[in-house]
Design a protein around this motif. Sequence first.
Motif, PDB file in Angstrom:
ATOM      1  N   MET A  30      93.251  30.760  55.786  1.00 21.21           N
ATOM      2  CA  MET A  30      94.546  30.096  55.906  1.00 21.21           C
ATOM      3  C   MET A  30      95.584  30.758  54.997  1.00 21.21           C
ATOM      4  N   TRP A  31      95.146  31.184  53.815  1.00 20.59           N
ATOM      5  CA  TRP A  31      96.040  31.871  52.877  1.00 20.59           C
ATOM      6  C   TRP A  31      96.529  33.185  53.471  1.00 20.59           C
ATOM      7  N   PHE A  32      95.615  33.992  54.003  1.00 19.13           N
ATOM      8  CA  PHE A  32      96.014  35.262  54.615  1.00 19.13           C
ATOM      9  C   PHE A  32      96.898  35.025  55.854  1.00 19.13           C
ATOM     10  N   ALA A  33      96.549  34.016  56.653  1.00 21.02           N
ATOM     11  CA  ALA A  33      97.326  33.732  57.866  1.00 21.02           C
ATOM     12  C   ALA A  33      98.754  33.327  57.535  1.00 21.02           C
ATOM     13  N   SER A  34      98.945  32.689  56.379  1.00 18.81           N
ATOM     14  CA  SER A  34     100.309  32.298  55.997  1.00 18.81           C
ATOM     15  C   SER A  34     101.193  33.518  55.812  1.00 18.81           C
ATOM     16  N   PHE A  35     100.640  34.591  55.267  1.00 17.70           N
ATOM     17  CA  PHE A  35     101.426  35.809  55.068  1.00 17.70           C
ATOM     18  C   PHE A  35     101.570  36.588  56.373  1.00 17.70           C
ATOM     19  N   ALA A  36     100.597  36.473  57.262  1.00 18.39           N
ATOM     20  CA  ALA A  36     100.753  37.082  58.587  1.00 18.39           C
ATOM     21  C   ALA A  36     101.949  36.478  59.313  1.00 18.39           C
ATOM     22  N   GLU A  37     102.044  35.144  59.311  1.00 22.15           N
ATOM     23  CA  GLU A  37     103.158  34.488  60.002  1.00 22.15           C
ATOM     24  C   GLU A  37     104.488  34.797  59.310  1.00 22.15           C
ATOM     25  N   ALA A  38     104.468  34.855  57.979  1.00 23.03           N
ATOM     26  CA  ALA A  38     105.690  35.196  57.249  1.00 23.03           C
ATOM     27  C   ALA A  38     106.191  36.575  57.659  1.00 23.03           C
ATOM     28  N   MET A  39     105.296  37.529  57.760  1.00 20.70           N
ATOM     29  CA  MET A  39     105.700  38.885  58.107  1.00 20.70           C
ATOM     30  C   MET A  39     106.123  38.999  59.580  1.00 20.70           C
ATOM     31  N   ILE A  40     105.562  38.164  60.428  1.00 17.56           N
ATOM     32  CA  ILE A  40     106.025  38.134  61.823  1.00 17.56           C
ATOM     33  C   ILE A  40     107.481  37.664  61.870  1.00 17.56           C
ATOM     34  N   ASP A  41     107.801  36.637  61.089  1.00 14.91           N
ATOM     35  CA  ASP A  41     109.200  36.209  60.996  1.00 14.91           C
ATOM     36  C   ASP A  41     110.077  37.333  60.451  1.00 14.91           C
ATOM     37  N   ASN A  42     109.554  38.088  59.489  1.00 16.15           N
ATOM     38  CA  ASN A  42     110.331  39.181  58.898  1.00 16.15           C
ATOM     39  C   ASN A  42     110.620  40.290  59.894  1.00 16.15           C
ATOM     40  N   LEU A  43     109.715  40.472  60.860  1.00 15.96           N
ATOM     41  CA  LEU A  43     110.000  41.437  61.932  1.00 15.96           C
ATOM     42  C   LEU A  43     111.270  41.044  62.679  1.00 15.96           C
ATOM     43  N   MET A  44     111.444  39.753  62.920  1.00 19.05           N
ATOM     44  CA  MET A  44     112.639  39.293  63.625  1.00 19.05           C
ATOM     45  C   MET A  44     113.890  39.562  62.807  1.00 19.05           C
TER      46      MET A  44
END
Length: 434
Positions: A170-184
């Motif tokens: 869950m900790w790693f997934a939180s940063f995955a989603e954050a970086m997906i937002d950063n792509l936008m």
Amino acid sequence: MAAPIWQKNAQANIDQVIMDYMAGEDIQLDKKLILYDIQASKAHVRGLESIDVLDQQECEQLLAKLDQLSAEIHSGNFQLSEAFEDCHSAIECYLVEQLGELGKKIHTGRSRNDQVLVASRLYLKQSLMEARGLVENAINACINQAEATRSVAMPGYTHMQRAVPSTCGMWFASFAEAMIDNLMSLDAAINLIDANPLGTAAGYGVNLPLNRELTTKELEFARIQLNPIYVQNSRGKFELAALSALSQCLLDIRRFCWDLSLFTTQEFDFVELPEEMTTGSSIMPNKRNPDLIELMRASYAVVQSATIELQSILSLPSGYQRDLQLTKGPLIRAVTKSLQTLQLFPQVIEATRFKTDRLKDAIDTPMYATDFAVELSSQGMSFRTAYQQVVERYAELDDRSPEQSIQQRTSPGACADLKLDLLKERFERLCLLL
């Protein structure tokens, strides 16, 4: 310094101290921009040929010498030095030296104002595309780690206090989603920057039918930046958009590194970093320090300080003002630091190894209280009553385990249902849009 290209009276004395002050850091900074300036100069030459300001032979000679200059820069045979005021004057001086009067034709219909703007946009567009690729690498690394550690229990914290059982996944997934937002955010900045200012000269256009459609296509911009006054007024504005997108990436990296800084302490001892990512103390033989993580954490400050510097400079009226020269330094420093940090981030993600026994030992009985309260409320008791009762019934929590708590956390996105497939779908859609 060679005579400035703007000097009208060759006999006039130029105060070297004043010239050095006005040139500032430009020669060093323009090493990042000169190849983009050459690229734009080639497009400008083709545009001048298309409206018969240059004939075909002149065009071919200028293009050949611009290619030659690029090759000399790549090989190290040409160096920007204090002999030049900036990269724009260096290119023109080179062409005049090589081609005589023909070299002087290169500046027809343009100004150093639109030269620096087009070079800056090309530089930022490529830099943000590079950042985008590095963010994609970070997302892949986070998703891989989330999949590998989805069932590895770790304590979740609020207010820096142990709160409820969680997982490394869950900790790693939180940063995955954050970086997906950063792509936008990066895509939005790229779209804003992807406009061609070449052909607007000093901010009022020129009395030539410049072929701006041709140069836009040559330089692979998405559109023409139309109004010459706005072209000048946009300087600093599009740089801030780029810094904003990069700062979003570094903000999340700062949080990741903050967590690691805590997790690698002896007090937590949740994570052990590879030796190559730590340094020794100069005086204390017993120590290994997470210097890399701390410097990555600090990189956000470089972008933020550059942002404040640009915002402070941009308190200006319409049109070009020489103050704008001072935006170049903070911009290039911030972009360079951002790309360096983003380059390292995927490696740090991949190297993060949690100590599973330490994590499990840090989950103590009171951390199951929330689970118990939710269970009671799901059986019909109001949550507030359940909340009060759990405080009186801590003894009933003794037989619980982290695994049981994690398996029961089934709300979408929580430990038992990370929705990694959905994150991958979002990520893939953004990659397809590029």
